[in-house]
Design a protein around this motif. Structure first.
Motif, PDB file in Angstrom:
ATOM      1  N   GLY A  70       0.810  -1.210   0.000  1.00 12.73           N
ATOM      2  CA  GLY A  70       0.000   0.000   0.000  1.00 12.73           C
ATOM      3  C   GLY A  70       0.844   1.261   0.000  1.00 12.73           C
ATOM      4  N   THR A  71       2.001   1.223   0.664  1.00 13.46           N
ATOM      5  CA  THR A  71       2.852   2.413   0.717  1.00 13.46           C
ATOM      6  C   THR A  71       3.552   2.650  -0.612  1.00 13.46           C
ATOM      7  N   SER A  72       3.902   1.571  -1.341  1.00 12.87           N
ATOM      8  CA  SER A  72       4.571   1.769  -2.624  1.00 12.87           C
ATOM      9  C   SER A  72       3.603   2.363  -3.645  1.00 12.87           C
ATOM     10  N   ILE A  73       2.351   1.955  -3.588  1.00  9.17           N
ATOM     11  CA  ILE A  73       1.349   2.527  -4.487  1.00  9.17           C
ATOM     12  C   ILE A  73       1.129   3.998  -4.145  1.00  9.17           C
ATOM     13  N   GLU A  74       1.068   4.315  -2.884  1.00  7.86           N
ATOM     14  CA  GLU A  74       0.872   5.705  -2.462  1.00  7.86           C
ATOM     15  C   GLU A  74       2.064   6.565  -2.863  1.00  7.86           C
ATOM     16  N   SER A  75       3.284   6.012  -2.727  1.00  4.64           N
ATOM     17  CA  SER A  75       4.458   6.788  -3.117  1.00  4.64           C
ATOM     18  C   SER A  75       4.490   6.995  -4.629  1.00  4.64           C
ATOM     19  N   LYS A  76       4.110   5.960  -5.411  1.00  2.25           N
ATOM     20  CA  LYS A  76       4.048   6.109  -6.868  1.00  2.25           C
ATOM     21  C   LYS A  76       2.989   7.138  -7.256  1.00  2.25           C
ATOM     22  N   LEU A  77       1.853   7.085  -6.565  1.00  5.98           N
ATOM     23  CA  LEU A  77       0.785   8.051  -6.831  1.00  5.98           C
ATOM     24  C   LEU A  77       1.244   9.471  -6.515  1.00  5.98           C
ATOM     25  N   ALA A  78       1.962   9.642  -5.424  1.00  2.00           N
ATOM     26  CA  ALA A  78       2.470  10.964  -5.045  1.00  2.00           C
ATOM     27  C   ALA A  78       3.467  11.463  -6.084  1.00  2.00           C
ATOM     28  N   LYS A  79       4.363  10.579  -6.574  1.00  2.00           N
ATOM     29  CA  LYS A  79       5.339  10.968  -7.604  1.00  2.00           C
ATOM     30  C   LYS A  79       4.634  11.372  -8.899  1.00  2.00           C
ATOM     31  N   LEU A  80       3.638  10.579  -9.292  1.00  2.00           N
ATOM     32  CA  LEU A  80       2.903  10.895 -10.522  1.00  2.00           C
ATOM     33  C   LEU A  80       2.120  12.205 -10.387  1.00  2.00           C
ATOM     34  N   THR A  81       1.524  12.420  -9.236  1.00  4.18           N
ATOM     35  CA  THR A  81       0.784  13.669  -8.999  1.00  4.18           C
ATOM     36  C   THR A  81       1.718  14.866  -9.063  1.00  4.18           C
ATOM     37  N   LYS A  82       2.903  14.721  -8.476  1.00  7.33           N
ATOM     38  CA  LYS A  82       3.889  15.795  -8.509  1.00  7.33           C
ATOM     39  C   LYS A  82       4.329  16.068  -9.947  1.00  7.33           C
ATOM     40  N   ARG A  83       4.555  15.001 -10.720  1.00  4.76           N
ATOM     41  CA  ARG A  83       4.980  15.169 -12.114  1.00  4.76           C
ATOM     42  C   ARG A  83       3.881  15.838 -12.947  1.00  4.76           C
ATOM     43  N   ILE A  84       2.646  15.443 -12.710  1.00  5.84           N
ATOM     44  CA  ILE A  84       1.517  16.049 -13.426  1.00  5.84           C
ATOM     45  C   ILE A  84       1.435  17.539 -13.109  1.00  5.84           C
ATOM     46  N   ASP A  85       1.593  17.893 -11.834  1.00  6.17           N
ATOM     47  CA  ASP A  85       1.549  19.303 -11.437  1.00  6.17           C
ATOM     48  C   ASP A  85       2.677  20.100 -12.084  1.00  6.17           C
ATOM     49  N   GLU A  86       3.874  19.518 -12.166  1.00  9.87           N
ATOM     50  CA  GLU A  86       5.005  20.195 -12.806  1.00  9.87           C
ATOM     51  C   GLU A  86       4.746  20.404 -14.298  1.00  9.87           C
ATOM     52  N   GLU A  87       4.244  19.371 -14.972  1.00 11.75           N
ATOM     53  CA  GLU A  87       3.948  19.487 -16.396  1.00 11.75           C
ATOM     54  C   GLU A  87       2.847  20.512 -16.645  1.00 11.75           C
ATOM     55  N   HIS A  88       1.860  20.524 -15.772  1.00  9.80           N
ATOM     56  CA  HIS A  88       0.777  21.496 -15.896  1.00  9.80           C
ATOM     57  C   HIS A  88       1.317  22.918 -15.739  1.00  9.80           C
ATOM     58  N   ALA A  89       2.205  23.117 -14.785  1.00  5.23           N
ATOM     59  CA  ALA A  89       2.799  24.442 -14.579  1.00  5.23           C
ATOM     60  C   ALA A  89       3.619  24.867 -15.806  1.00  5.23           C
ATOM     61  N   ARG A  90       4.369  23.929 -16.399  1.00 10.45           N
ATOM     62  CA  ARG A  90       5.132  24.246 -17.621  1.00 10.45           C
ATOM     63  C   ARG A  90       4.202  24.607 -18.780  1.00 10.45           C
ATOM     64  N   PHE A  91       3.123  23.859 -18.898  1.00 18.98           N
ATOM     65  CA  PHE A  91       2.156  24.128 -19.964  1.00 18.98           C
ATOM     66  C   PHE A  91       1.533  25.514 -19.796  1.00 18.98           C
ATOM     67  N   ILE A  92       1.147  25.869 -18.591  1.00 21.89           N
ATOM     68  CA  ILE A  92       0.552  27.183 -18.320  1.00 21.89           C
ATOM     69  C   ILE A  92       1.561  28.281 -18.642  1.00 21.89           C
ATOM     70  N   ALA A  93       2.812  28.098 -18.253  1.00 22.61           N
ATOM     71  CA  ALA A  93       3.836  29.110 -18.530  1.00 22.61           C
ATOM     72  C   ALA A  93       4.046  29.277 -20.033  1.00 22.61           C
ATOM     73  N   ALA A  94       4.096  28.173 -20.775  1.00 22.54           N
ATOM     74  CA  ALA A  94       4.276  28.248 -22.226  1.00 22.54           C
ATOM     75  C   ALA A  94       3.074  28.902 -22.895  1.00 22.54           C
ATOM     76  N   THR A  95       1.891  28.613 -22.399  1.00 18.76           N
ATOM     77  CA  THR A  95       0.677  29.210 -22.952  1.00 18.76           C
ATOM     78  C   THR A  95       0.668  30.707 -22.729  1.00 18.76           C
ATOM     79  N   LYS A  96       1.061  31.144 -21.532  1.00 17.91           N
ATOM     80  CA  LYS A  96       1.098  32.581 -21.242  1.00 17.91           C
ATOM     81  C   LYS A  96       2.062  33.293 -22.169  1.00 17.91           C
ATOM     82  N   VAL A  97       3.205  32.682 -22.451  1.00 16.99           N
ATOM     83  CA  VAL A  97       4.182  33.294 -23.344  1.00 16.99           C
ATOM     84  C   VAL A  97       3.603  33.411 -24.752  1.00 16.99           C
ATOM     85  N   SER A  98       2.947  32.362 -25.238  1.00 16.89           N
ATOM     86  CA  SER A  98       2.404  32.407 -26.600  1.00 16.89           C
ATOM     87  C   SER A  98       1.223  33.371 -26.699  1.00 16.89           C
ATOM     88  N   VAL A  99       0.394  33.425 -25.669  1.00 17.67           N
ATOM     89  CA  VAL A  99      -0.770  34.319 -25.704  1.00 17.67           C
ATOM     90  C   VAL A  99      -0.338  35.775 -25.652  1.00 17.67           C
TER      91      VAL A  99
END
Length: 116
Positions: free
Chosen positions: A3-32
């Motif tokens: 259960g802890t390994s699944i939770e740690s993988k989920l936390a890593k994936l959530t963190k990666r998704i948040d980072e990618e989302h932040a990069r996407f928002i920054a790139a969109t702001k630059v293009s807009v």
């Protein structure tokens, strides 16, 4: 699986998704913000373009409604009721269906008058 390994993988994936989302928002702001600046457009220009598009949509809807009512015919086959505008003076908003005499507000001359 643990259960802890699944939770740690989920936390890593959530963190990666948040980072990618932040990069996407920054790139969109630059293009807009970059594209309008590249062509010398200001916020007021973009607002005016938006208002013009809204006005055009409104005018199209009004013309479509007139076409619906204009399709009614009399016994002689002549259309009755208001007709859709064929001529429009964008400065004054005056319209003319192209039937009957030219209204004085349109025939008065100027750059948007109906040709003789």
């Amino acid at each position: 699986m643990n259960g802890t390994s699944i939770e740690s993988k989920l936390a890593k994936l959530t963190k990666r998704i948040d980072e990618e989302h932040a990069r996407f928002i920054a790139a969109t702001k630059v293009s807009v913000t970059g594209v309008p600046a590249e062509y010398g457009l200001t916020r007021d220009d973009l607002t005016a373009i938006k208002l013009i598009k809204q006005l055009a949509k409104t005018m199209e809807k009004q013309d479509a409604n007139l076409v619906k009512t204009a399709k009614k015919t009399t016994r002689k086959g002549v259309r009755s009721g208001p007709q859709p505008a064929k001529y429009r003076d964008f400065e004054s908003g005056a319209t003319w269906s192209g039937l009957a005499r030219v209204p004085a507000r349109i025939a008065g001359g100027g750059p948007h008058s109906v040709p003789d």
